[in-house]
Write a protein that holds these residues in place. Structure first.
Motif, PDB file in Angstrom:
ATOM      1  N   GLU A   1       0.376  -1.302  -0.352  1.00 19.90           N
ATOM      2  CA  GLU A   1       0.292  -0.217   0.015  1.00 19.90           C
ATOM      3  C   GLU A   1       0.772   1.093  -0.090  1.00 19.90           C
ATOM      4  O   GLU A   1       0.586   2.330  -0.541  1.00 19.90           O
ATOM      5  CB  GLU A   1      -0.890   0.110   1.446  1.00 19.90           C
ATOM      6  CG  GLU A   1      -1.616  -1.186   0.970  1.00 19.90           C
ATOM      7  CD  GLU A   1      -2.749  -1.329   3.011  1.00 19.90           C
ATOM      8  OE1 GLU A   1      -3.330  -1.248   2.751  1.00 19.90           O
ATOM      9  OE2 GLU A   1      -2.236  -0.459   3.843  1.00 19.90           O
ATOM     10  N   LEU A   2       1.856   0.883   0.308  1.00 23.27           N
ATOM     11  CA  LEU A   2       2.949   2.441   0.836  1.00 23.27           C
ATOM     12  C   LEU A   2       3.133   2.944  -0.770  1.00 23.27           C
ATOM     13  O   LEU A   2       3.678   4.412  -0.815  1.00 23.27           O
ATOM     14  CB  LEU A   2       3.664   2.646   2.202  1.00 23.27           C
ATOM     15  CG  LEU A   2       4.702   3.104   2.600  1.00 23.27           C
ATOM     16  CD1 LEU A   2       3.587   4.171   2.734  1.00 23.27           C
ATOM     17  CD2 LEU A   2       5.561   2.897   3.484  1.00 23.27           C
ATOM     18  N   ILE A   3       4.456   1.374  -1.157  1.00 23.54           N
ATOM     19  CA  ILE A   3       5.070   2.134  -2.422  1.00 23.54           C
ATOM     20  C   ILE A   3       4.636   3.131  -3.430  1.00 23.54           C
ATOM     21  O   ILE A   3       4.620   4.356  -4.083  1.00 23.54           O
ATOM     22  CB  ILE A   3       5.761   0.921  -2.676  1.00 23.54           C
ATOM     23  CG1 ILE A   3       6.687   0.160  -2.059  1.00 23.54           C
ATOM     24  CG2 ILE A   3       6.786   1.230  -3.942  1.00 23.54           C
ATOM     25  CD1 ILE A   3       6.924  -1.204  -2.363  1.00 23.54           C
TER      26      ILE A   3
ATOM     27  N   MET B   1      12.626   8.045  -5.348  1.00 24.89           N
ATOM     28  CA  MET B   1      11.570   6.764  -5.135  1.00 24.89           C
ATOM     29  C   MET B   1      11.106   5.899  -6.724  1.00 24.89           C
ATOM     30  O   MET B   1      10.676   4.680  -6.533  1.00 24.89           O
ATOM     31  CB  MET B   1       9.961   7.702  -4.621  1.00 24.89           C
ATOM     32  CG  MET B   1       9.154   6.205  -3.611  1.00 24.89           C
ATOM     33  SD  MET B   1       9.767   5.841  -2.284  1.00 24.89           S
ATOM     34  CE  MET B   1       8.966   4.124  -2.707  1.00 24.89           C
ATOM     35  N   ASP B   2      11.046   6.758  -7.584  1.00 25.29           N
ATOM     36  CA  ASP B   2      10.294   6.218  -8.907  1.00 25.29           C
ATOM     37  C   ASP B   2      12.294   5.556  -9.196  1.00 25.29           C
ATOM     38  O   ASP B   2      11.334   3.929  -9.791  1.00 25.29           O
ATOM     39  CB  ASP B   2      10.596   7.370  -9.999  1.00 25.29           C
ATOM     40  CG  ASP B   2       9.579   7.990 -10.023  1.00 25.29           C
ATOM     41  OD1 ASP B   2       8.308   7.368  -9.000  1.00 25.29           O
ATOM     42  OD2 ASP B   2       8.557   8.957  -9.912  1.00 25.29           O
ATOM     43  N   ALA B   3      12.784   5.402  -8.995  1.00 27.17           N
ATOM     44  CA  ALA B   3      14.063   4.442  -9.258  1.00 27.17           C
ATOM     45  C   ALA B   3      14.074   3.142  -7.794  1.00 27.17           C
ATOM     46  O   ALA B   3      14.778   2.193  -8.352  1.00 27.17           O
ATOM     47  CB  ALA B   3      15.751   5.206  -8.740  1.00 27.17           C
TER      48      ALA B   3
ATOM     49  N   GLN C   1      10.719  -5.190  -6.801  1.00 26.70           N
ATOM     50  CA  GLN C   1      11.026  -6.730  -7.572  1.00 26.70           C
ATOM     51  C   GLN C   1      12.773  -6.918  -6.843  1.00 26.70           C
ATOM     52  O   GLN C   1      12.745  -8.286  -7.037  1.00 26.70           O
ATOM     53  CB  GLN C   1      11.061  -6.384  -8.896  1.00 26.70           C
ATOM     54  CG  GLN C   1       9.946  -7.111  -9.601  1.00 26.70           C
ATOM     55  CD  GLN C   1       8.843  -7.536  -8.806  1.00 26.70           C
ATOM     56  OE1 GLN C   1       9.042  -9.106  -9.103  1.00 26.70           O
ATOM     57  NE2 GLN C   1       7.921  -7.645  -8.803  1.00 26.70           N
ATOM     58  N   LYS C   2      13.372  -6.614  -6.920  1.00 21.97           N
ATOM     59  CA  LYS C   2      14.907  -5.892  -6.584  1.00 21.97           C
ATOM     60  C   LYS C   2      15.237  -5.827  -5.296  1.00 21.97           C
ATOM     61  O   LYS C   2      16.237  -6.072  -4.513  1.00 21.97           O
ATOM     62  CB  LYS C   2      15.575  -4.873  -6.745  1.00 21.97           C
ATOM     63  CG  LYS C   2      15.918  -5.270  -8.141  1.00 21.97           C
ATOM     64  CD  LYS C   2      16.462  -3.907  -9.146  1.00 21.97           C
ATOM     65  CE  LYS C   2      16.724  -4.234 -10.555  1.00 21.97           C
ATOM     66  NZ  LYS C   2      18.243  -2.348 -10.966  1.00 21.97           N
ATOM     67  N   GLY C   3      14.003  -5.894  -3.660  1.00 21.99           N
ATOM     68  CA  GLY C   3      14.444  -6.102  -2.507  1.00 21.99           C
ATOM     69  C   GLY C   3      13.280  -5.183  -1.950  1.00 21.99           C
ATOM     70  O   GLY C   3      12.118  -4.868  -2.385  1.00 21.99           O
ATOM     71  N   ARG C   4      13.048  -5.047  -0.757  1.00 24.28           N
ATOM     72  CA  ARG C   4      12.366  -4.485   0.370  1.00 24.28           C
ATOM     73  C   ARG C   4      13.005  -2.969   0.731  1.00 24.28           C
ATOM     74  O   ARG C   4      13.775  -2.917   0.197  1.00 24.28           O
ATOM     75  CB  ARG C   4      12.628  -5.071   1.327  1.00 24.28           C
ATOM     76  CG  ARG C   4      11.979  -7.224   1.531  1.00 24.28           C
ATOM     77  CD  ARG C   4      11.587  -7.837   2.747  1.00 24.28           C
ATOM     78  NE  ARG C   4      11.033  -6.946   3.702  1.00 24.28           N
ATOM     79  CZ  ARG C   4       9.873  -6.859   4.111  1.00 24.28           C
ATOM     80  NH1 ARG C   4       9.041  -7.412   3.345  1.00 24.28           N
ATOM     81  NH2 ARG C   4       9.261  -6.316   4.769  1.00 24.28           N
ATOM     82  N   LEU C   5      11.723  -2.321   0.869  1.00 23.29           N
ATOM     83  CA  LEU C   5      11.312  -0.412   0.721  1.00 23.29           C
ATOM     84  C   LEU C   5      12.626  -0.606   1.402  1.00 23.29           C
ATOM     85  O   LEU C   5      13.306   0.418   2.062  1.00 23.29           O
ATOM     86  CB  LEU C   5      10.684   0.060   1.086  1.00 23.29           C
ATOM     87  CG  LEU C   5       9.949   1.246   0.843  1.00 23.29           C
ATOM     88  CD1 LEU C   5      10.423   1.385  -0.026  1.00 23.29           C
ATOM     89  CD2 LEU C   5       8.816   2.040   1.727  1.00 23.29           C
ATOM     90  N   PHE C   6      12.836  -1.146   3.309  1.00 17.14           N
ATOM     91  CA  PHE C   6      13.848  -1.065   3.646  1.00 17.14           C
ATOM     92  C   PHE C   6      15.112  -1.024   3.571  1.00 17.14           C
ATOM     93  O   PHE C   6      16.136  -0.170   3.764  1.00 17.14           O
ATOM     94  CB  PHE C   6      13.026  -1.435   5.706  1.00 17.14           C
ATOM     95  CG  PHE C   6      14.316  -0.766   6.196  1.00 17.14           C
ATOM     96  CD1 PHE C   6      13.896   0.214   6.744  1.00 17.14           C
ATOM     97  CD2 PHE C   6      15.143  -1.946   6.614  1.00 17.14           C
ATOM     98  CE1 PHE C   6      14.486  -0.091   7.456  1.00 17.14           C
ATOM     99  CE2 PHE C   6      16.435  -1.594   7.621  1.00 17.14           C
ATOM    100  CZ  PHE C   6      16.502  -0.073   8.353  1.00 17.14           C
ATOM    101  N   THR C   7      15.662  -2.009   2.431  1.00 18.67           N
ATOM    102  CA  THR C   7      16.704  -2.347   2.566  1.00 18.67           C
ATOM    103  C   THR C   7      16.862  -1.097   1.303  1.00 18.67           C
ATOM    104  O   THR C   7      18.208  -0.609   1.479  1.00 18.67           O
ATOM    105  CB  THR C   7      16.269  -3.606   1.516  1.00 18.67           C
ATOM    106  OG1 THR C   7      16.351  -4.628   2.929  1.00 18.67           O
ATOM    107  CG2 THR C   7      18.131  -4.377   1.444  1.00 18.67           C
TER     108      THR C   7
END
Length: 186
Positions: free
Chosen positions: A12-14, A65-67, A71-77
């Motif tokens: 939801e956040l992304i 944020m658009d970058a 698929q490459k990993g979690r938001l926190f990472t």
């Protein structure tokens, strides 16, 4: 007027962040700034510099944020990498200034070409592999995969307090690998 949820899932956040939703950014800062600040304090070893790096990191997160690619990993990472890179840039900038002040005849880049840090000191995963299994899995989840303590607790079905104490013990053990003499005096 809709009341925003007190907790967003990452899914939801992304999209909200990618649309520059102010409430989503406030939520992001409120829930992640503390963890990122702790890492920055450890990297920079100075709270004022860590605060500056945190501010710089969240500005970069907002602008880029658009970058982010789920698929490459979690938001926190991803956020942690942005913050870590900000801290490293800050350290490099300071080193460059110090080098130029001490060695006006030689450029910083020329000096850095010859320096290669020992790979053994950089291989953190090797040290993590030596931890007890219940600590190793938590360190991998929280620091390498980007899970929060709460998420690790839920996934592993372990009480949150146990997760936190195991991670703390693991970090103390890892610290011993890097600074055994320092621990002898503390």
């Amino acid at each position: 007027m809709a009341i925003s949820p007190t907790k967003y899932s990452e899914e939801e956040l992304i999209p909200l962040l990618k649309r520059s939703d102010k409430q989503a950014y406030q939520y992001l800062y409120d829930h992640y700034a503390g963890a990122i600040y702790s890492v920055l304090c450890k990297v920079l070893k100075d709270t004022t510099k860590a605060e500056d790096a945190l501010q710089d990191a969240f500005l970069k997160i907002w602008k880029n944020m658009d970058a982010y690619d789920p698929q490459k990993g979690r938001l926190f990472t991803w956020m942690l990498n942005v913050a870590r890179n900000s801290a490293i840039d800050m350290l490099r900038s300071e080193s460059r200034k110090q080098w130029e002040a001490l060695s006006p005849g030689c450029t910083y880049n020329e000096a850095m070409i010859t320096y290669q840090p020992p790979i053994s000191g950089l291989d953190l995963r090797r040290y993590v592999d030596e931890l007890r299994p219940e600590r190793k899995i938590l360190v991998e989840m929280v620091y390498f995969q980007g899970y929060t303590h709460e998420e690790a607790s839920e996934i592993l079905k372990v009480p949150l307090g146990t997760v936190k104490s195991r991670i703390r013990t693991a970090l103390l053990e890892l610290r011993a690998f890097f600074a055994p003499a320092e621990l002898a005096f503390s």
